[in-house]
Design a protein around this motif. Structure first.
Motif, PDB file in Angstrom:
ATOM      1  N   MET A  17      42.744  33.543  28.334  1.00  0.00           N
ATOM      2  CA  MET A  17      43.971  34.212  28.746  1.00  0.00           C
ATOM      3  C   MET A  17      43.709  35.219  29.868  1.00  0.00           C
ATOM      4  O   MET A  17      44.401  35.211  30.894  1.00  0.00           O
ATOM      5  N   CYS A  18      42.701  36.060  29.678  1.00  0.00           N
ATOM      6  CA  CYS A  18      42.462  37.133  30.644  1.00  0.00           C
ATOM      7  C   CYS A  18      41.930  36.604  31.969  1.00  0.00           C
ATOM      8  O   CYS A  18      42.331  37.071  33.047  1.00  0.00           O
ATOM      9  N   GLN A  19      41.046  35.622  31.919  1.00  0.00           N
ATOM     10  CA  GLN A  19      40.511  35.081  33.166  1.00  0.00           C
ATOM     11  C   GLN A  19      41.598  34.355  33.942  1.00  0.00           C
ATOM     12  O   GLN A  19      41.640  34.403  35.176  1.00  0.00           O
ATOM     13  N   THR A  20      42.507  33.684  33.225  1.00  0.00           N
ATOM     14  CA  THR A  20      43.619  33.007  33.896  1.00  0.00           C
ATOM     15  C   THR A  20      44.567  34.011  34.533  1.00  0.00           C
ATOM     16  O   THR A  20      45.019  33.822  35.676  1.00  0.00           O
ATOM     17  N   TYR A  79      45.428  34.609  38.744  1.00  0.00           N
ATOM     18  CA  TYR A  79      46.735  34.696  39.395  1.00  0.00           C
ATOM     19  C   TYR A  79      47.042  36.101  39.918  1.00  0.00           C
ATOM     20  O   TYR A  79      48.148  36.352  40.405  1.00  0.00           O
ATOM     21  N   GLY A  80      46.079  37.017  39.797  1.00  0.00           N
ATOM     22  CA  GLY A  80      46.304  38.374  40.288  1.00  0.00           C
ATOM     23  C   GLY A  80      47.238  39.186  39.422  1.00  0.00           C
ATOM     24  O   GLY A  80      47.852  40.157  39.890  1.00  0.00           O
ATOM     25  N   ILE A  81      47.350  38.825  38.136  1.00  0.00           N
ATOM     26  CA  ILE A  81      48.231  39.523  37.199  1.00  0.00           C
ATOM     27  C   ILE A  81      47.426  40.590  36.458  1.00  0.00           C
ATOM     28  O   ILE A  81      46.333  40.317  35.949  1.00  0.00           O
ATOM     29  N   VAL A  82      47.950  41.794  36.391  1.00  0.00           N
ATOM     30  CA  VAL A  82      47.274  42.892  35.712  1.00  0.00           C
ATOM     31  C   VAL A  82      47.170  42.581  34.219  1.00  0.00           C
ATOM     32  O   VAL A  82      48.140  42.164  33.582  1.00  0.00           O
ATOM     33  N   MET A 124      39.525  45.861  32.976  1.00  0.00           N
ATOM     34  CA  MET A 124      38.429  44.962  32.635  1.00  0.00           C
ATOM     35  C   MET A 124      38.333  43.789  33.605  1.00  0.00           C
ATOM     36  O   MET A 124      39.311  43.420  34.246  1.00  0.00           O
ATOM     37  N   ASP A 125      37.135  43.196  33.691  1.00  0.00           N
ATOM     38  CA  ASP A 125      36.916  42.074  34.603  1.00  0.00           C
ATOM     39  C   ASP A 125      36.439  40.856  33.820  1.00  0.00           C
ATOM     40  O   ASP A 125      35.372  40.874  33.220  1.00  0.00           O
ATOM     41  N   PHE A 126      37.243  39.810  33.800  1.00  0.00           N
ATOM     42  CA  PHE A 126      36.902  38.564  33.121  1.00  0.00           C
ATOM     43  C   PHE A 126      36.618  37.437  34.102  1.00  0.00           C
ATOM     44  O   PHE A 126      36.616  36.272  33.728  1.00  0.00           O
TER      45      PHE A 126
END
Length: 205
Positions: free
Chosen positions: A95-98, A102-105, A187-189
């Motif tokens: 979820m987070c990497q996707t 898309y540049g979504i916070v 965070m960075d995924f």
């Protein structure tokens, strides 16, 4: 307890190749909503091995929205919630990497993993895969359908709480000596990492 159980199916070994999401909303220990969406992955590629697992074929999602287009519908059920998944390290990363693709916070939420909890709750089981766990707990569902997997995950957590007389996530943390995971916007995924089906041939449409 209030929480949202989630499950993702992916089109390939890439974490950002979501082709289906299921989520199950629990309020006061009762399931109040079950949802599922079919998703068009970008790039539009499918792995034959993944298709074999979940049965979702390219033509089934060719005209569906992308995950980014669904996000406004999904976000209220995730943001500031406790999120539960069976193998949460996979589903949370998907979820987070996707979203970051898309540049979504990223939203703020906490999470727990029913694989890890079930290992502590039922150590006598030979396997804690979702189908084996639910077989032992007499929870009926269709495995590898996101809608049903999210439901099974929710039911498994509720059963663990019932069997151990736990009324809150604080009780779970104390009983099983565990801590909830945390996701927040900073965070960075995005690290390039793939899950276990990466050697299978992709089908590009």
């Amino acid at each position: 307890m209030d929480f949202t159980a989630i499950d993702f199916e992916t089109a390939t070994s890439d974490f950002t190749s979501i082709c289906s999401m299921g989520w199950c909303i629990v309020r006061d220990n009762k399931i109040v909503s079950r949802k599922e969406v079919l998703v068009r992955p970008e790039p539009f590629e499918f792995n034959g091995y993944n298709i074999k697992i979940h049965g979702i074929r390219p033509e089934m999602v060719a005209n569906k929205p992308t995950f980014a287009e669904y996000w406004d519908e999904i976000r209220p059920d995730i943001e500031n919630q406790m999120v539960i998944a069976h193998n949460a390290s996979f589903d949370v990363r998907v979820m987070c990497q996707t979203l970051q693709k898309y540049g979504i916070v990223l939203p703020d939420f906490t999470y727990m993993c029913t694989v890890k909890l079930s290992q502590k709750a039922y150590p006598e089981l030979e396997s804690h895969k979702l189908n084996n766990l639910c077989g032992a707990l007499k929870i009926n569902f269709n495995h590898h359908r996101a809608y049903d997997d999210a439901y099974a995950c929710a039911m498994a957590l509720l059963r663990i709480a019932e069997d151990y007389s736990m009324e809150s996530f604080e009780d779970i943390e104390e009983c099983f000596e565990t801590t909830r995971g945390v996701v927040h916007p900073g965070m960075d995924f995005t690290a390039k990492k793939k899950h276990s089906h990466h050697k299978r041939k992709k089908i590009t449409i």
